[in-house]
Design an enzyme around this catalytic site. Structure first.
Site, short mmCIF file in Angstrom:
data_model
loop_
_atom_site.label_atom_id
_atom_site.label_comp_id
_atom_site.label_asym_id
_atom_site.label_seq_id
_atom_site.Cartn_x
_atom_site.Cartn_y
_atom_site.Cartn_z
N CYS A 1 0.63 -1.07 -0.06
CA CYS A 1 0.22 0.47 -0.15
C CYS A 1 0.72 1.39 0.27
O CYS A 1 1.82 1.04 0.40
CB CYS A 1 -0.97 0.36 1.27
N HIS B 1 5.91 -4.60 8.98
CA HIS B 1 5.84 -6.38 9.35
C HIS B 1 5.58 -7.18 8.19
O HIS B 1 4.79 -7.79 7.81
CB HIS B 1 3.70 -6.29 9.62
N CYS C 1 2.50 6.21 8.43
CA CYS C 1 1.64 5.90 7.50
C CYS C 1 0.87 6.81 7.95
O CYS C 1 0.10 7.61 9.07
CB CYS C 1 0.74 4.96 7.31
N HIS D 1 -0.27 -4.23 20.03
CA HIS D 1 0.14 -3.91 18.42
C HIS D 1 0.36 -2.69 18.21
O HIS D 1 -0.01 -2.04 19.10
CB HIS D 1 -1.24 -3.97 17.54
N GLU E 1 0.64 -0.40 16.15
CA GLU E 1 -0.37 0.76 16.10
C GLU E 1 -0.80 1.23 16.96
O GLU E 1 -1.23 2.33 17.57
CB GLU E 1 -0.55 0.16 14.63
N THR F 1 -5.97 0.98 12.06
CA THR F 1 -6.25 0.90 10.19
C THR F 1 -6.35 -0.34 10.09
O THR F 1 -7.05 -0.29 8.74
CB THR F 1 -5.20 1.77 9.74
N SER G 1 1.90 -9.91 10.63
CA SER G 1 0.94 -8.77 10.29
C SER G 1 -0.04 -8.58 10.87
O SER G 1 -1.38 -9.44 10.29
CB SER G 1 1.08 -8.66 8.58
N SER G 2 -0.58 -7.79 10.73
CA SER G 2 -2.49 -7.50 11.54
C SER G 2 -3.60 -7.33 10.35
O SER G 2 -4.39 -8.69 9.97
CB SER G 2 -2.69 -5.87 12.33
N SER H 1 1.81 -5.53 3.34
CA SER H 1 3.62 -5.25 4.23
C SER H 1 4.09 -5.93 2.97
O SER H 1 5.23 -6.44 3.16
CB SER H 1 3.94 -5.07 4.91
#
EC number: 1.17.7.4
Length: 314
Positions: A12, A41, A96, A124, A126, A167, A225-226, A269
């Protein structure tokens, strides 16, 4: 056997920007460049940057005074920013911009003393960074992961209450949590639409389209990676078995028994080179056709910091 590739998939704009920041910092300033937490990640990406001189650390006390440090795409708390300033670290911020937008919502709530509820996954990075934007003792920020957590909230009045979201969440799960929040606190305020980013939304929709047509869905992405985990969960929930893997070496031929159509996608990612290596491995195992779904076109682009841009131009 046939492969259908999801579209969109993979990198992204926020991930592209974060990786570029590390690469440009290495190019301009030379190694070592310190990066707080994995910049994104993905094991393949992180190992590639490490080979070029990036040093990944979890805390700033591992970074020498005055060194260059990059904050990962997931963002950091205000406490981390203040520590970097105090230590005279040269910071390039790879957070981001869509995460920064949520940070600003939390900071606004903190300034007003409005109680905030963050929907996200505990632990996490974030979530840690977003929670760390709130520092008003007269209010408070509370984390909920699911509908069950809302029952445990005991906030006295809902007239001064707002919510925001991580997000990279499941769109369906988050809608359920927001609905439950609004039932419990009818006057709660929140963003016009949830804070789940465009890339997470688009990749989940692509997996919906994929899962309907496939016997198996392979999601390329790292275990931490979420957004990649949410893609695998979504396919499984739709009744199509899904496997989350790092790279082609993780493909198990046993998965392909009684499978005619394999869907392949990648988390935000995971680079396209990993997708192509998985496709090559599946061809070795008997795939003879590769198709690609038509999906929405993404043209989002985020600039790198100005100091890195000027040097890039030269």
């Amino acid at each position: 056997m046939k492969i259908i590739l999801a579209n969109p998939r993979g990198f992204c704009a926020g991930v592209d920007r974060a990786i570029s920041i590390v690469e440009l910092a290495l190019e301009i300033h030379g190694a070592p460049i310190y990066v707080r937490h994995e910049v994104v990640h993905n094991r393949f990406v992180v190992n590639g940057l490490r080979e070029r001189g990036a040093v990944f650390v979890e805390e700033l006390d591992e970074v020498p005074d005055g060194a260059i440090v990059i904050f990962s795409a997931h963002g950091v708390s205000q406490a981390v920013r203040q520590e970097a300033k105090r230590r005279n670290l040269k910071v390039f911020d790879a957070t981001c911009p869509l995460v920064t937008k949520v940070h600003m919502q939390v900071a606004r709530a903190s300034r007003k003393g409005t109680k905030a509820i963050l929907i996200g996954h505990e632990g996490h990075p974030e979530v840690q960074g977003t929670m760390g934007q709130y520092d008003n003792r007269d209010g408070g920020i509370f984390l909920v992961e699911n509908v069950e957590d809302i029952a445990k909230l005991h906030l006295r009045d809902d007239d001064d209450l707002t919510f925001m979201t991580q997000t990279t969440l499941s769109i369906d799960d988050t809608a359920d949590v927001i609905e439950a929040l609004k039932q419990k606190y009818p006057n709660i305020q929140g963003p016009r639409k949830n804070d789940i980013c465009y890339a997470t939304t688009n990749r989940q929709q692509a997996v919906r389209d994929l899962a309907e047509q496939c016997d198996l869905v392979i999601v390329i992405g790292s275990k931490n990676s979420s957004n990649s985990n949410r893609l695998a969960e979504l396919a499984n929930r739709m009744g199509t078995p899904a496997k989350l893997l790092d790279d082609a070496n993780d493909v198990d031929p046993a998965w392909l028994e009684n499978v005619d159509i394999i869907g392949v996608t990648a988390g935000a990612s995971a680079p396209e080179v990993l997708v192509q290596s998985v496709v090559s491995r599946l061809k070795e195992l008997g795939v003879d056709t590769v198709e690609e779904l038509t999906g929405c076109e993404e043209n989002m682009f985020f600039e790198v910091p100005k100091e890195l841009r000027i040097n890039e131009a030269h």
